[in-house]
Design a protein around this motif. Structure first.
Motif, short mmCIF file in Angstrom:
data_model
loop_
_atom_site.label_atom_id
_atom_site.label_comp_id
_atom_site.label_asym_id
_atom_site.label_seq_id
_atom_site.Cartn_x
_atom_site.Cartn_y
_atom_site.Cartn_z
N PHE A 1 1.39 10.03 4.02
CA PHE A 1 2.55 9.75 4.83
C PHE A 1 2.35 10.13 6.29
O PHE A 1 2.98 9.54 7.18
N SER A 2 1.50 11.08 6.54
CA SER A 2 1.26 11.52 7.90
C SER A 2 0.65 10.43 8.77
O SER A 2 0.66 10.54 9.99
N SER A 3 0.12 9.39 8.16
CA SER A 3 -0.49 8.29 8.90
C SER A 3 0.53 7.26 9.38
O SER A 3 0.15 6.31 10.06
N TYR A 4 1.79 7.45 9.05
CA TYR A 4 2.82 6.45 9.34
C TYR A 4 3.92 6.94 10.25
O TYR A 4 4.36 8.09 10.16
N GLN B 1 0.81 -1.20 0.00
CA GLN B 1 0.00 0.00 0.00
C GLN B 1 0.86 1.26 0.00
O GLN B 1 0.35 2.34 -0.35
N VAL B 2 2.09 1.12 0.43
CA VAL B 2 3.00 2.26 0.50
C VAL B 2 4.31 1.88 -0.18
O VAL B 2 4.85 0.80 0.04
N GLN B 3 4.80 2.76 -0.99
CA GLN B 3 6.11 2.60 -1.61
C GLN B 3 7.02 3.72 -1.13
O GLN B 3 6.61 4.88 -1.07
N LEU B 4 8.24 3.34 -0.78
CA LEU B 4 9.21 4.29 -0.26
C LEU B 4 10.44 4.32 -1.15
O LEU B 4 10.93 3.27 -1.57
N VAL B 5 10.93 5.50 -1.41
CA VAL B 5 12.12 5.66 -2.23
C VAL B 5 13.10 6.57 -1.52
O VAL B 5 12.77 7.73 -1.22
N GLU B 6 14.29 6.05 -1.24
CA GLU B 6 15.33 6.84 -0.60
C GLU B 6 16.24 7.48 -1.65
O GLU B 6 16.42 6.93 -2.73
N SER B 7 16.81 8.59 -1.27
CA SER B 7 17.78 9.25 -2.13
C SER B 7 18.69 10.11 -1.25
O SER B 7 18.41 10.33 -0.08
N GLY B 8 19.76 10.58 -1.83
CA GLY B 8 20.66 11.47 -1.13
C GLY B 8 21.94 10.84 -0.64
O GLY B 8 22.82 11.55 -0.13
N GLY B 9 22.06 9.54 -0.79
CA GLY B 9 23.28 8.89 -0.38
C GLY B 9 24.42 9.21 -1.32
O GLY B 9 24.22 9.79 -2.39
N GLY B 10 25.60 8.85 -0.91
CA GLY B 10 26.77 9.12 -1.72
C GLY B 10 28.03 9.04 -0.90
O GLY B 10 28.06 8.41 0.15
N LEU B 11 29.05 9.69 -1.40
CA LEU B 11 30.35 9.69 -0.75
C LEU B 11 30.58 11.01 -0.03
O LEU B 11 30.34 12.08 -0.59
N ALA B 12 31.04 10.91 1.19
CA ALA B 12 31.38 12.09 1.97
C ALA B 12 32.67 11.84 2.73
O ALA B 12 33.03 10.69 3.01
N GLN B 13 33.34 12.91 3.05
CA GLN B 13 34.53 12.80 3.88
C GLN B 13 34.14 12.89 5.35
O GLN B 13 33.11 13.44 5.71
N ALA B 14 34.98 12.34 6.19
CA ALA B 14 34.75 12.45 7.63
C ALA B 14 34.60 13.91 8.01
O ALA B 14 35.36 14.76 7.58
N GLY B 15 33.57 14.17 8.81
CA GLY B 15 33.28 15.54 9.20
C GLY B 15 32.31 16.24 8.28
O GLY B 15 31.82 17.33 8.61
N GLY B 16 32.00 15.63 7.16
CA GLY B 16 31.09 16.21 6.20
C GLY B 16 29.63 15.91 6.51
O GLY B 16 29.30 15.34 7.55
N SER B 17 28.77 16.28 5.57
CA SER B 17 27.33 16.13 5.77
C SER B 17 26.65 15.55 4.54
O SER B 17 27.11 15.74 3.41
N LEU B 18 25.56 14.87 4.78
CA LEU B 18 24.67 14.40 3.74
C LEU B 18 23.24 14.50 4.25
O LEU B 18 23.01 14.42 5.45
N ARG B 19 22.30 14.67 3.35
CA ARG B 19 20.90 14.65 3.72
C ARG B 19 20.18 13.60 2.91
O ARG B 19 20.15 13.67 1.68
N LEU B 20 19.61 12.63 3.60
CA LEU B 20 18.84 11.59 2.96
C LEU B 20 17.37 11.96 2.93
O LEU B 20 16.85 12.58 3.87
N SER B 21 16.70 11.57 1.87
CA SER B 21 15.28 11.82 1.73
C SER B 21 14.55 10.51 1.51
O SER B 21 15.06 9.61 0.84
#
Length: 122
Positions: A29-32, A1-21
């Protein structure tokens, strides 16, 4: 009933940042309850963070407290995982999961995304 798709991964250096969606379709989605999990090679899957339907309640694994932030934008059917101060040990495949029920204060996750790779170099 629900499909989820992640994105935003990749390569980062130590101390860096990433944002996953995590974008959901098929149901409001508010029901979950939504959680982020990760699994590194040779290790068991672990909960990284989770967030309630309203976004008021959040929790984090001790290993990421103070560095990762989970949030949601129900209008966009999206949950985010902001990862700051990344460490090599954060390297893993990250999965988004959603569930509509909670048993003994623990969410029951019924739906999972395909995962997105996060690699943090030294």
């Amino acid at each position: 009933q629900v499909q989820l798709v992640e994105s935003g991964g990749g390569l980062a250096q130590a101390g860096g940042s990433l944002r996953l969606s995590c974008v959901a379709s098929g149901r409001t989605f508010s029901s979950y309850y939504v959680g982020w999990f990760r699994q590194a090679p040779g290790k068991e899957r672990e909960v990284v963070a989770d967030i309630s339907w309203t976004g008021v309640t959040t929790s984090y694994a001790d290993s990421v407290k103070g560095r990762f932030t989970i949030s949601r934008d129900n209008a966009k059917n999206t949950v985010y995982l902001q990862m700051d101060s990344l460490k090599p040990e954060d390297t893993a495949v990250y999965y988004c999961a959603a569930g509509s029920t909670v048993v003994v204060n623990t969410p029951v996750y019924d739906y999972w995304g395909q995962g997105t790779q996060v690699t943090v170099s030294s």
